[in-house]
Design a protein around this motif. Sequence first.
Motif, PDB file in Angstrom:
ATOM      1  N   UNK A  60       0.857  -1.192   0.000  1.00  0.00           N
ATOM      2  CA  UNK A  60       0.000   0.000   0.000  1.00  0.00           C
ATOM      3  C   UNK A  60       0.891   1.239   0.000  1.00  0.00           C
ATOM      4  N   UNK A  61       0.316   2.373  -0.387  1.00  0.00           N
ATOM      5  CA  UNK A  61       1.083   3.621  -0.414  1.00  0.00           C
ATOM      6  C   UNK A  61       1.636   3.954   0.966  1.00  0.00           C
ATOM      7  N   UNK A  62       0.825   3.698   2.003  1.00  0.00           N
ATOM      8  CA  UNK A  62       1.253   3.988   3.369  1.00  0.00           C
ATOM      9  C   UNK A  62       2.427   3.104   3.773  1.00  0.00           C
ATOM     10  N   UNK A  63       2.334   1.806   3.460  1.00  0.00           N
ATOM     11  CA  UNK A  63       3.413   0.886   3.826  1.00  0.00           C
ATOM     12  C   UNK A  63       4.692   1.194   3.048  1.00  0.00           C
ATOM     13  N   UNK A  64       4.541   1.579   1.784  1.00  0.00           N
ATOM     14  CA  UNK A  64       5.716   1.916   0.978  1.00  0.00           C
ATOM     15  C   UNK A  64       6.392   3.173   1.510  1.00  0.00           C
ATOM     16  N   UNK A  65       5.584   4.161   1.886  1.00  0.00           N
ATOM     17  CA  UNK A  65       6.145   5.383   2.483  1.00  0.00           C
ATOM     18  C   UNK A  65       6.896   5.064   3.775  1.00  0.00           C
ATOM     19  N   UNK A  66       6.322   4.168   4.585  1.00  0.00           N
ATOM     20  CA  UNK A  66       6.963   3.800   5.848  1.00  0.00           C
ATOM     21  C   UNK A  66       8.278   3.068   5.597  1.00  0.00           C
ATOM     22  N   UNK A  67       8.292   2.186   4.607  1.00  0.00           N
ATOM     23  CA  UNK A  67       9.513   1.444   4.286  1.00  0.00           C
ATOM     24  C   UNK A  67      10.603   2.386   3.785  1.00  0.00           C
ATOM     25  N   UNK A  68      10.206   3.333   2.935  1.00  0.00           N
ATOM     26  CA  UNK A  68      11.169   4.322   2.432  1.00  0.00           C
ATOM     27  C   UNK A  68      11.724   5.150   3.582  1.00  0.00           C
ATOM     28  N   UNK A  69      10.848   5.582   4.492  1.00  0.00           N
ATOM     29  CA  UNK A  69      11.278   6.388   5.632  1.00  0.00           C
ATOM     30  C   UNK A  69      12.267   5.613   6.501  1.00  0.00           C
ATOM     31  N   UNK A  70      12.013   4.307   6.686  1.00  0.00           N
ATOM     32  CA  UNK A  70      12.912   3.474   7.494  1.00  0.00           C
ATOM     33  C   UNK A  70      14.304   3.428   6.882  1.00  0.00           C
ATOM     34  N   UNK A  71      14.376   3.219   5.557  1.00  0.00           N
ATOM     35  CA  UNK A  71      15.677   3.134   4.896  1.00  0.00           C
ATOM     36  C   UNK A  71      16.375   4.490   4.867  1.00  0.00           C
TER      37      UNK A  71
END
Length: 218
Positions: A148-159
């Motif tokens: 999902x867009x939210x999960x992808x944003x969270x993954x990007x933020x983590x990296x």
Amino acid sequence: MMKQAAFFLALAASSASALELSPDNFAAETDGKSVLLKFFAPWCGHCKKLKPDWDKLMADFEGSATQLVADVDCTAGGKDLCDANGVRGYPTIKWGDPSDLQDYQGGRTYDDLKKFAEENLKPMCSVKNIDLCDDAKKADIKKYQDMSAEDLDAAIATEEKKLEDAEAEFKAEVQQLQESYSALSTEKDEKIAAVKNSGLGLMKAVKNSKPAGGSDEL
């Protein structure tokens, strides 16, 4: 006079064709292309030196559907692109997939850059060219596409946080090294001063005043 006029016309044409990227046009200009980008500041001496060869290189690849050579002005519209790509010095040259730029480590003459661009700016594995990817990369792309867009944003933020942490850790370690260097330098200077104050200079002066042969007898 004709040669001089031709030179200025060529210079004007080169400047007119120079493409500068910003967040506003980055996606449209780089879509489906392999890129070679120069991140620069107009006041930078090395940037000024590189500019004629770089402008010539940009003209060589102008209009290509799969290759792009372009500028990013870190003091103007391209500042956010420079920040996003971790540019710390000028000029910085990066290449490859626009979404995964790599540092260019080669020579900076026109011939070096032209050879590199011809050999490396080719269609490569990317979201736009998924058919060029191996199975592992295809699986990664599909995994991210299914998020999902939210999960992808969270993954990007983590990296991205990992990148920020690495940069902060590096700066902290460098600061400690600088402090250690300063302390060691002070300690060395104190030891040298102590040796000099112990009479070393006088010992050498006395030795140099002795007659050749090492005897004071007449």
